[in-house]
Design a protein around this motif. Structure first.
Motif, PDB file in Angstrom:
ATOM      1  N   LEU A   7     111.255 -16.217 -28.870  1.00  0.00           N
ATOM      2  CA  LEU A   7     111.349 -17.597 -29.728  1.00  0.00           C
ATOM      3  C   LEU A   7     111.775 -16.803 -31.008  1.00  0.00           C
ATOM      4  CD1 LEU A   7     107.947 -19.246 -29.067  1.00  0.00           C
ATOM      5  CD2 LEU A   7     110.061 -19.723 -28.295  1.00  0.00           C
ATOM      6  N   MET A   9     111.957 -16.918 -35.081  1.00  0.00           N
ATOM      7  CA  MET A   9     110.993 -17.208 -36.093  1.00  0.00           C
ATOM      8  C   MET A   9     111.525 -16.595 -37.582  1.00  0.00           C
ATOM      9  SD  MET A   9     108.090 -18.489 -34.426  1.00  0.00           S
ATOM     10  CE  MET A   9     107.324 -18.797 -36.148  1.00  0.00           C
ATOM     11  N   LEU A  14     109.564 -13.606 -31.354  1.00  0.00           N
ATOM     12  CA  LEU A  14     108.390 -13.653 -30.799  1.00  0.00           C
ATOM     13  C   LEU A  14     108.112 -13.867 -29.397  1.00  0.00           C
ATOM     14  CD1 LEU A  14     105.136 -13.962 -31.539  1.00  0.00           C
ATOM     15  CD2 LEU A  14     105.788 -16.295 -31.669  1.00  0.00           C
ATOM     16  N   THR A  16     105.712 -14.050 -26.210  1.00  0.00           N
ATOM     17  CA  THR A  16     104.004 -14.073 -25.749  1.00  0.00           C
ATOM     18  C   THR A  16     104.016 -13.963 -24.231  1.00  0.00           C
ATOM     19  OG1 THR A  16     104.054 -16.156 -27.083  1.00  0.00           O
ATOM     20  CG2 THR A  16     101.943 -15.473 -25.826  1.00  0.00           C
ATOM     21  N   ASP A  48     103.223 -10.622 -28.369  1.00  0.00           N
ATOM     22  CA  ASP A  48     101.646 -11.218 -28.478  1.00  0.00           C
ATOM     23  C   ASP A  48     101.150 -10.755 -26.864  1.00  0.00           C
ATOM     24  OD1 ASP A  48      99.237 -12.782 -29.513  1.00  0.00           O
ATOM     25  OD2 ASP A  48      99.817 -13.513 -27.482  1.00  0.00           O
ATOM     26  N   SER A  50      97.693 -11.180 -26.398  1.00  0.00           N
ATOM     27  CA  SER A  50      96.184 -11.657 -26.369  1.00  0.00           C
ATOM     28  C   SER A  50      95.745 -11.965 -25.104  1.00  0.00           C
ATOM     29  CB  SER A  50      96.248 -12.653 -27.402  1.00  0.00           C
ATOM     30  OG  SER A  50      97.057 -13.837 -27.337  1.00  0.00           O
ATOM     31  N   VAL A 106      99.351 -12.437 -34.946  1.00  0.00           N
ATOM     32  CA  VAL A 106     100.859 -12.649 -35.148  1.00  0.00           C
ATOM     33  C   VAL A 106     100.879 -12.828 -36.708  1.00  0.00           C
ATOM     34  CG1 VAL A 106     102.561 -14.440 -34.866  1.00  0.00           C
ATOM     35  CG2 VAL A 106     101.079 -13.975 -32.915  1.00  0.00           C
ATOM     36  N   GLU A 107     100.077 -13.417 -37.520  1.00  0.00           N
ATOM     37  CA  GLU A 107     100.082 -13.548 -38.878  1.00  0.00           C
ATOM     38  C   GLU A 107     100.140 -12.253 -39.640  1.00  0.00           C
ATOM     39  OE1 GLU A 107      96.884 -16.430 -39.707  1.00  0.00           O
ATOM     40  OE2 GLU A 107      98.575 -17.623 -40.425  1.00  0.00           O
ATOM     41  N   MET A 110     103.303 -10.348 -38.487  1.00  0.00           N
ATOM     42  CA  MET A 110     104.459 -10.957 -39.459  1.00  0.00           C
ATOM     43  C   MET A 110     104.350 -10.454 -40.922  1.00  0.00           C
ATOM     44  SD  MET A 110     105.623 -14.898 -38.673  1.00  0.00           S
ATOM     45  CE  MET A 110     106.498 -14.857 -37.489  1.00  0.00           C
TER      46      MET A 110
END
Lengths: 132, 132
Positions: A7, A9, A14, A16, A48, A50, A106-107, A110
């Motif tokens: 993705l 952004m 990004l 996942t 990510d 997670s 993620v925040e 970033m």
């Protein structure tokens, strides 16, 4: 399911990772990411993990490879969302993910990429980023 | 793999659907999302379906349900990244995803949510958003 979606952004990509990585999937992710970094001129990649409950030496190598390829293409890689148990196991196994930066989520990842990008823009002459 | 990760990005939540949805997974995603909307006070949900090559009536219903639950919790849902072939098939099958907003990609979806949020903040007295 033979591709992991990437993705866009802003200036970052990004990814996942939700499924078990096997050889072919890891290779295709690496290829797709390299292509997307080039086509979108992305400056950072967030991965990510997670939902991964196990990060073995194979996944570790895949992440390190992706980071190395991205670096060559002038994009930084941050691995985010590692579960605490995974971090403990990694250290116990002596796997330290060399060359891979990590962030809690993620925040934060970033923020890390944005800060790195800003300090780079301030301190560089920008010869690599304008070549296309 | 029994959970789809939910990523928090500012006031929004991002879900990337990569695996085949079966009943249990769809239900757990719906529960997890409702919980995360409540705990993070998220105002929007982005669901990326770019890796889905088939959207049948079951997936359509799952998406509509998620949108309905989110709406009750004061969050808007946008489905992003639908493949053109999927859109064509959906229309041919007469499935129009009622109550679900769509956008071409995550960036456009986020713009849509931001615009909706801003117009809401300007025009409301904000009683629902401060209740906790």
């Amino acid at each position: 399911m033979d591709r992991i979606p990437i993705l866009k952004m802003g200036p970052f990509l990004l990814v996942t990772i939700q499924v078990d990585m096997h050889d072919r999937l890891a290779l295709s992710l690496q290829d797709d990411l390299a292509e997307r970094i080039a086509s979108t001129e992305a400056r950072g990649v967030l991965i990510d993990i997670s939902s991964l409950e196990i990060v073995d030496s194979f996944i570790g190598r895949v992440l390190a490879n992706i980071a190395a390829v991205s670096r060559v293409l002038d994009a930084q890689t941050v691995v985010v969302g590692m579960q605490p148990a995974v971090a403990i196991t990694l250290v116990e196994l002596g796997l330290s993910l060399p060359g891979v930066r990590t962030a809690l989520n993620v925040e934060r990842g970033m923020e890390l990429l944005r800060a790195a990008l800003e300090s780079e823009t301030l301190g560089s002459d920008g010869d690599a980023s304008t070549a296309f």
